[in-house]
Scaffold this active site. Structure first.
Site, PDB file in Angstrom:
ATOM      1  N   ARG A  62       0.829  -1.216   0.000  1.00  0.00           N
ATOM      2  CA  ARG A  62       0.000   0.000   0.000  1.00  0.00           C
ATOM      3  C   ARG A  62       0.861   1.263   0.000  1.00  0.00           C
ATOM      4  O   ARG A  62       0.531   2.252  -0.647  1.00  0.00           O
ATOM      5  CB  ARG A  62      -0.901  -0.013   1.243  1.00  0.00           C
ATOM      6  CG  ARG A  62      -1.810   1.198   1.336  1.00  0.00           C
ATOM      7  CD  ARG A  62      -2.443   1.291   2.691  1.00  0.00           C
ATOM      8  NE  ARG A  62      -3.524   0.335   2.850  1.00  0.00           N
ATOM      9  CZ  ARG A  62      -4.810   0.619   2.615  1.00  0.00           C
ATOM     10  NH1 ARG A  62      -5.151   1.812   2.194  1.00  0.00           N
ATOM     11  NH2 ARG A  62      -5.737  -0.275   2.785  1.00  0.00           N
ATOM     12  N   LEU A  90      -7.974   5.065   1.774  1.00  0.00           N
ATOM     13  CA  LEU A  90      -6.639   5.655   1.854  1.00  0.00           C
ATOM     14  C   LEU A  90      -6.122   5.561   3.285  1.00  0.00           C
ATOM     15  O   LEU A  90      -6.883   5.706   4.248  1.00  0.00           O
ATOM     16  CB  LEU A  90      -6.709   7.115   1.392  1.00  0.00           C
ATOM     17  CG  LEU A  90      -7.113   7.270  -0.086  1.00  0.00           C
ATOM     18  CD1 LEU A  90      -7.521   8.707  -0.387  1.00  0.00           C
ATOM     19  CD2 LEU A  90      -5.970   6.828  -0.999  1.00  0.00           C
ATOM     20  N   HIS A 106     -20.295  10.694  -0.892  1.00  0.00           N
ATOM     21  CA  HIS A 106     -20.920   9.425  -0.513  1.00  0.00           C
ATOM     22  C   HIS A 106     -22.411   9.497  -0.840  1.00  0.00           C
ATOM     23  O   HIS A 106     -23.047  10.526  -0.544  1.00  0.00           O
ATOM     24  CB  HIS A 106     -20.714   9.183   0.991  1.00  0.00           C
ATOM     25  CG  HIS A 106     -21.264   7.871   1.452  1.00  0.00           C
ATOM     26  ND1 HIS A 106     -20.578   6.684   1.268  1.00  0.00           N
ATOM     27  CD2 HIS A 106     -22.441   7.548   2.038  1.00  0.00           C
ATOM     28  CE1 HIS A 106     -21.310   5.694   1.742  1.00  0.00           C
ATOM     29  NE2 HIS A 106     -22.448   6.178   2.220  1.00  0.00           N
ATOM     30  N   ASP A 143     -10.770  11.552   6.605  1.00  0.00           N
ATOM     31  CA  ASP A 143      -9.769  11.339   7.653  1.00  0.00           C
ATOM     32  C   ASP A 143      -9.527   9.841   7.750  1.00  0.00           C
ATOM     33  O   ASP A 143      -9.824   9.106   6.811  1.00  0.00           O
ATOM     34  CB  ASP A 143     -10.180  12.014   8.974  1.00  0.00           C
ATOM     35  CG  ASP A 143     -11.423  11.414   9.596  1.00  0.00           C
ATOM     36  OD1 ASP A 143     -11.872  10.335   9.144  1.00  0.00           O
ATOM     37  OD2 ASP A 143     -11.951  12.018  10.546  1.00  0.00           O
ATOM     38  N   ALA A 175     -28.340  14.680  -7.556  1.00  0.00           N
ATOM     39  CA  ALA A 175     -27.996  15.589  -6.449  1.00  0.00           C
ATOM     40  C   ALA A 175     -26.483  15.688  -6.289  1.00  0.00           C
ATOM     41  O   ALA A 175     -25.942  16.782  -6.038  1.00  0.00           O
ATOM     42  CB  ALA A 175     -28.648  15.093  -5.155  1.00  0.00           C
TER      43      ALA A 175
END
Ligand code: GAR
Length: 204
Positions: A62, A90, A106, A143, A175
């Site tokens: 990663r 992340l 989201h 975060d 939206a």
């Protein structure tokens, strides 16, 4: 303001950001990065003349993968990172490279219907299964928590009788396409400081 957009798939939110920039919004999409080589979003970037990179996450540590992301963003002198249908989590290391400068969109009204495993149509299935009468989308700061960072903006949509996950997804997507450019413009104009102010910008 220079924006880097992370994508994994279709890229309709990227398109909304590109269209607003082309129409004169005070930001530039400086670079697009996908983790999936055949993501349709990459063609949207190329059509708009925006550098498009593929950084494949598979089969490598990663930290190597994320170091490549950071290098591309720094070379493109990116001020703000927008996740737009980016289906990778992340690490905290990545997040601190751009403190308070990474947004995610989201497809639900967080903090409801978020967290690990909540993405794409699954979100809308869960909203319908819960009998919610409203859904919508959320733009939040990224975060170290999945879907847990401070909320920057939300837009609501009604859940209609007879909705399927697909029809609800389509209404939420409309939206999203309105909200993301509004938020990025507001940040570019200094009217919205990520993390310092939450706002409900649209309803319907
Ligand atoms: C969007 O609805 C976005 O909110 C969602 O994926 C879709 C990507 O569409 N993201 C998540 O579910 C992340 N948890 P797009 O590729 O057409 O922009």
């Amino acid at each position: 303001m220079r924006v880097g957009v992370f994508v994994s798939g279709y890229g309709s939110n990227l398109q909304a950001l590109l269209d607003a920039a082309a129409a004169g919004a005070p930001y530039e999409v400086a670079v697009v990065i996908a983790n999936i080589a055949d993501a349709p979003a990459l063609d949207r970037a190329r059509r708009a003349g925006v550098p498009a990179h593929v950084v494949d996450h598979r089969g490598r540590p990663r930290q190597d993968y994320e170091a490549d992301l950071v290098q591309i963003l720094r070379e493109a002198r990116v001020d703000l990172v927008c996740l737009a249908g980016f289906m990778r989590i992340l690490s905290p290391w990545f997040v601190v490279q751009f403190p308070g400068r990474i947004l995610n969109i989201h497809p639900a009204l967080l903090p409801a219907f978020g967290g690990p495993g909540m993405y794409g149509l699954r979100v809308h299935e869960a909203v319908l299964a819960a009998g919610a009468t409203q859904s919508g989308c959320t733009i939040h700061l990224v975060d170290e928590r999945v879907d847990g960072g401070p909320i920057v903006a939300q837009a609501t949509v009604s859940v209609l009788a007879g909705d399927t996950p697909a029809t609800l997804a389509a209404r939420v997507a409309e939206a999203e396409h309105r909200l993301y450019p509004v938020v990025v413009r507001a940040i570019a104009e200094g009217r919205l400081l990520p993390g310092l102010r939450a706002a409900v910008l649209a309803g319907g």
